[in-house]
Design a protein around this motif. Structure first.
Motif, mmCIF file in Angstrom:
data_model
loop_
_atom_site.group_PDB
_atom_site.id
_atom_site.type_symbol
_atom_site.label_atom_id
_atom_site.label_comp_id
_atom_site.label_asym_id
_atom_site.label_seq_id
_atom_site.Cartn_x
_atom_site.Cartn_y
_atom_site.Cartn_z
ATOM 1 N N GLU A 152 0.828 -1.213 0.000
ATOM 2 C CA GLU A 152 0.000 0.000 0.000
ATOM 3 C C GLU A 152 0.859 1.258 0.000
ATOM 4 O O GLU A 152 0.467 2.279 -0.590
ATOM 5 N N ILE A 153 2.024 1.211 0.627
ATOM 6 C CA ILE A 153 2.955 2.338 0.535
ATOM 7 C C ILE A 153 3.395 2.536 -0.908
ATOM 8 O O ILE A 153 3.467 3.673 -1.404
ATOM 9 N N ASP A 154 3.666 1.431 -1.604
ATOM 10 C CA ASP A 154 4.003 1.531 -3.034
ATOM 11 C C ASP A 154 2.869 2.191 -3.806
ATOM 12 O O ASP A 154 3.101 3.048 -4.672
ATOM 13 N N LEU A 155 1.636 1.786 -3.508
ATOM 14 C CA LEU A 155 0.468 2.349 -4.193
ATOM 15 C C LEU A 155 0.338 3.840 -3.906
ATOM 16 O O LEU A 155 0.041 4.642 -4.812
ATOM 17 N N LEU A 156 0.572 4.234 -2.647
ATOM 18 C CA LEU A 156 0.511 5.645 -2.276
ATOM 19 C C LEU A 156 1.516 6.453 -3.082
ATOM 20 O O LEU A 156 1.171 7.492 -3.676
ATOM 21 N N PHE A 157 2.750 5.995 -3.134
ATOM 22 C CA PHE A 157 3.780 6.779 -3.815
ATOM 23 C C PHE A 157 3.679 6.684 -5.337
ATOM 24 O O PHE A 157 4.139 7.588 -6.038
ATOM 25 N N GLU A 158 3.057 5.627 -5.834
ATOM 26 C CA GLU A 158 2.759 5.589 -7.264
ATOM 27 C C GLU A 158 1.796 6.716 -7.622
ATOM 28 O O GLU A 158 1.981 7.429 -8.619
ATOM 29 N N GLY A 159 0.751 6.904 -6.784
ATOM 30 C CA GLY A 159 -0.184 8.003 -7.014
ATOM 31 C C GLY A 159 0.467 9.363 -6.843
ATOM 32 O O GLY A 159 0.179 10.304 -7.601
ATOM 33 N N VAL A 160 1.365 9.490 -5.867
ATOM 34 C CA VAL A 160 2.055 10.765 -5.652
ATOM 35 C C VAL A 160 2.977 11.080 -6.824
ATOM 36 O O VAL A 160 3.053 12.232 -7.280
ATOM 37 N N ARG A 161 3.677 10.064 -7.343
ATOM 38 C CA ARG A 161 4.557 10.316 -8.491
ATOM 39 C C ARG A 161 3.754 10.751 -9.710
ATOM 40 O O ARG A 161 4.150 11.681 -10.429
ATOM 41 N N LYS A 162 2.633 10.123 -9.957
ATOM 42 C CA LYS A 162 1.768 10.544 -11.064
ATOM 43 C C LYS A 162 1.290 11.982 -10.846
ATOM 44 O O LYS A 162 1.177 12.754 -11.810
ATOM 45 N N THR A 163 1.024 12.326 -9.593
ATOM 46 C CA THR A 163 0.614 13.695 -9.270
ATOM 47 C C THR A 163 1.717 14.682 -9.604
ATOM 48 O O THR A 163 1.471 15.740 -10.210
ATOM 49 N N LEU A 164 2.948 14.366 -9.229
ATOM 50 C CA LEU A 164 4.081 15.253 -9.521
ATOM 51 C C LEU A 164 4.290 15.391 -11.021
ATOM 52 O O LEU A 164 4.560 16.496 -11.518
ATOM 53 N N ASP A 165 4.153 14.282 -11.748
ATOM 54 C CA ASP A 165 4.312 14.337 -13.213
ATOM 55 C C ASP A 165 3.270 15.256 -13.831
ATOM 56 O O ASP A 165 3.594 16.107 -14.685
ATOM 57 N N GLU A 166 2.013 15.111 -13.395
ATOM 58 C CA GLU A 166 0.948 15.931 -13.968
ATOM 59 C C GLU A 166 1.111 17.392 -13.548
ATOM 60 O O GLU A 166 0.878 18.302 -14.362
ATOM 61 N N LEU A 167 1.519 17.615 -12.332
ATOM 62 C CA LEU A 167 1.733 18.983 -11.860
ATOM 63 C C LEU A 167 2.817 19.663 -12.675
ATOM 64 O O LEU A 167 2.709 20.837 -13.049
ATOM 65 N N TRP A 168 3.862 18.926 -12.988
ATOM 66 C CA TRP A 168 4.989 19.489 -13.748
ATOM 67 C C TRP A 168 4.598 19.742 -15.199
ATOM 68 O O TRP A 168 4.956 20.748 -15.789
ATOM 69 N N ASP A 169 3.818 18.801 -15.761
ATOM 70 C CA ASP A 169 3.438 18.937 -17.163
ATOM 71 C C ASP A 169 2.363 19.986 -17.367
ATOM 72 O O ASP A 169 2.237 20.536 -18.463
#
Length: 477
Positions: A460-477
């Motif tokens: 579940e920690i992996d799942l949390l940070f997978e969502g956070v990484r996608k968030t950072l990617d979208e925020l940057w783009d």
């Protein structure tokens, strides 16, 4: 084990993205009708209402483990444990049953007028056992929230110095910038966040803010340890300027939470504690967020050997299942207060039977499932590892945290210069994006904060940070 919910909630299983505008829910209304009632009658705390009602209130219907299920049947990983509090996760049947049994037997009686109840006695004893040998805290007075726990501490401190003949001169209170201590008039005055102070023309006189060790926010070229030492020296200077004999206490969160997850730099907290002892200033540890396992110990005060004079608690004491706050007090202060006679302080629901029973069941789970040891040895280190893997992302300025609490400072393409021109926009935006990616985080200024339930698994920690990484990617783009 998750609590089994009766229909119609069972129609909202994970993955069933239904037409929620047409489905009728527990109150017999559609989501659109619920949102309309909310708009007409519900004043939300810490909310920009016009912004919220543009899209409609986000309604959470159900919780299971580390997950929430919303109005659309979406399964969301709760990376904030409700509001830093649901330590044992959602749907714990043993807590529900303990509360049900207590409410059947005695739903309420007060702790006023020489009377109390079994759950209040048992919980006060349990808290004393958890601090025994590590602090001088021996007694507890109960309330309903962290705000009330800090308001209580302030009144007890005033009474203590008055009985000792030091009042009204010794009445000033120190707290830190970027601190959060509650929403009462006095506890807001303790809080070091302009957004909480300015709308209400606070702080009150006698509340003094010394610098909190937020090196990223200071942006002055010092590393965290250097800035922490500067904060200590500046605090010392303020004490000398105000006069130590006028200062009653200092309030400090071991890790500043709602102000942005600011861990103490190495050596900072022990030095702050020594400074208080040196000047006969009471030290209050606000452990509303850090208490009950989040940092890999029952209390953060144990980690830094703070031995506070008072300690305030809430949130994780019941994992948020029922409201409860507590102010723990040293034996010396208790004996002084007892010498003063009648203690004219308390709340109707101080030591509420159901809330205390809830807390006892919650603490049983934390101990039985060894959630503190697991946080310390397994999930906490893994969470910090995954957090630090994001440090090189272009949208990240800094990552920081301790065990199962962390923060990510966000950057726009224009860097800190652009942040200075347009501050306090990225945190809320990122939190909204994260929810689209199935995870809940908190947006604060230009950062996101996380503090998942202590029951979270490595997967579940992996799942949390997978969502956070996608968030950072979208925020940057």
């Amino acid at each position: 084990m998750p609590v089994k919910m009766a229909a119609p909630w069972e129609s909202l299983l994970p993955g069933t993205l239904r037409d929620s505008a047409q489905v009728r829910y527990h109150p017999g209304m559609t989501i659109a009708e619920l949102q309309q009632k909310d708009r007409e009658h519900h004043l939300h705390p810490f909310t920009n209402h016009p912004d919220m009602h543009k899209t409609g209130t986000h309604i959470i219907l159900r919780g299971e483990g580390c997950f929430l299920i919303d109005q659309d049947g979406r399964r969301l990983l709760d990376g904030l444990a409700g509001l830093w509090c649901v330590n044992v996760g959602y749907g714990r049947a043993e807590i529900v049953e303990r509360v049900r049994e207590q409410m059947t037997r005695l739903p309420y009686y007060c702790s006023f007028f020489n009377t109390t109840t079994e759950p209040a006695i048992e919980l006060a004893d349990r808290l004393a056992s958890l601090t025994a040998g590590k602090t001088r805290l021996t007694h507890t007075i109960f309330c309903n929230s962290g705000s009330e726990a800090n308001e209580t501490a302030l009144k007890l401190i005033r009474a203590y110095w008055k009985i000792r003949g030091k009042s009204p001169k010794k009445s000033k209170i120190l707290s830190r910038t970027f601190s959060y201590h509650g929403v009462g008039i006095a506890s807001t005055s303790l809080t070091g966040l302009p957004t909480c102070l300015a709308p209400f023309d606070l702080p009150l006189s006698g509340f003094i803010h010394v610098p909190g060790p937020y090196a990223w926010g200071a942006d002055n070229g010092m590393n965290p340890e250097q800035y922490g030492q500067w904060c200590i020296e500046e605090t010392r200077r303020i004490i000398q300027a105000e006069g130590a004999d006028t200062i009653a206490a200092l309030f400090a969160e071991p890790v500043q939470g709602a102000g942005g997850v600011i861990p103490p730099p190495k050596g900072y907290l022990p030095e702050l504690r020594r400074l208080c002892r040196e000047h006969d200033i009471l030290f209050v540890a606000d452990e509303v967020i850090s208490g009950f396992g989040r940092l890999g110990d029952w209390f953060a005060s144990n980690l830094w050997e703070l031995d506070p004079d008072l300690m305030t608690l809430a949130k994780g004491i019941t994992s948020g299942y029922l409201p409860l706050g507590a102010t723990m007090v040293s034996r010396e202060i208790t004996e002084t207060l007892n010498a003063g006679g009648y203690l004219a302080h308390g709340f109707t629901y101080s030591g509420h039977t159901a809330s205390c029973a809830c807390a006892l069941a919650n603490l049983d789970i934390i101990a039985r499932e060894q959630l503190i040891e697991r946080t310390r040895d397994e999930t906490g280190p893994y969470f910090q590892q995954k957090l630090r893997e994001l440090a090189d992302h272009p949208a990240v300025g800094e990552v920081r945290g301790v065990q199962l609490i962390g923060a990510i400072e966000l950057l726009p393409r224009g860097g800190r210069a652009e942040l200075a021109r347009n501050p306090n926009t990225l945190g809320g935006k990122a939190a909204g994006i994260a929810r689209k990616h199935g995870v809940i985080v908190r947006g604060i200024r230009d950062l996101i904060a996380m503090s998942p339930p202590l029951i979270i698994t490595l997967e579940e920690i992996d799942l949390l940070f997978e969502g956070v990484r996608k968030t950072l990617d979208e925020l940057w783009d």
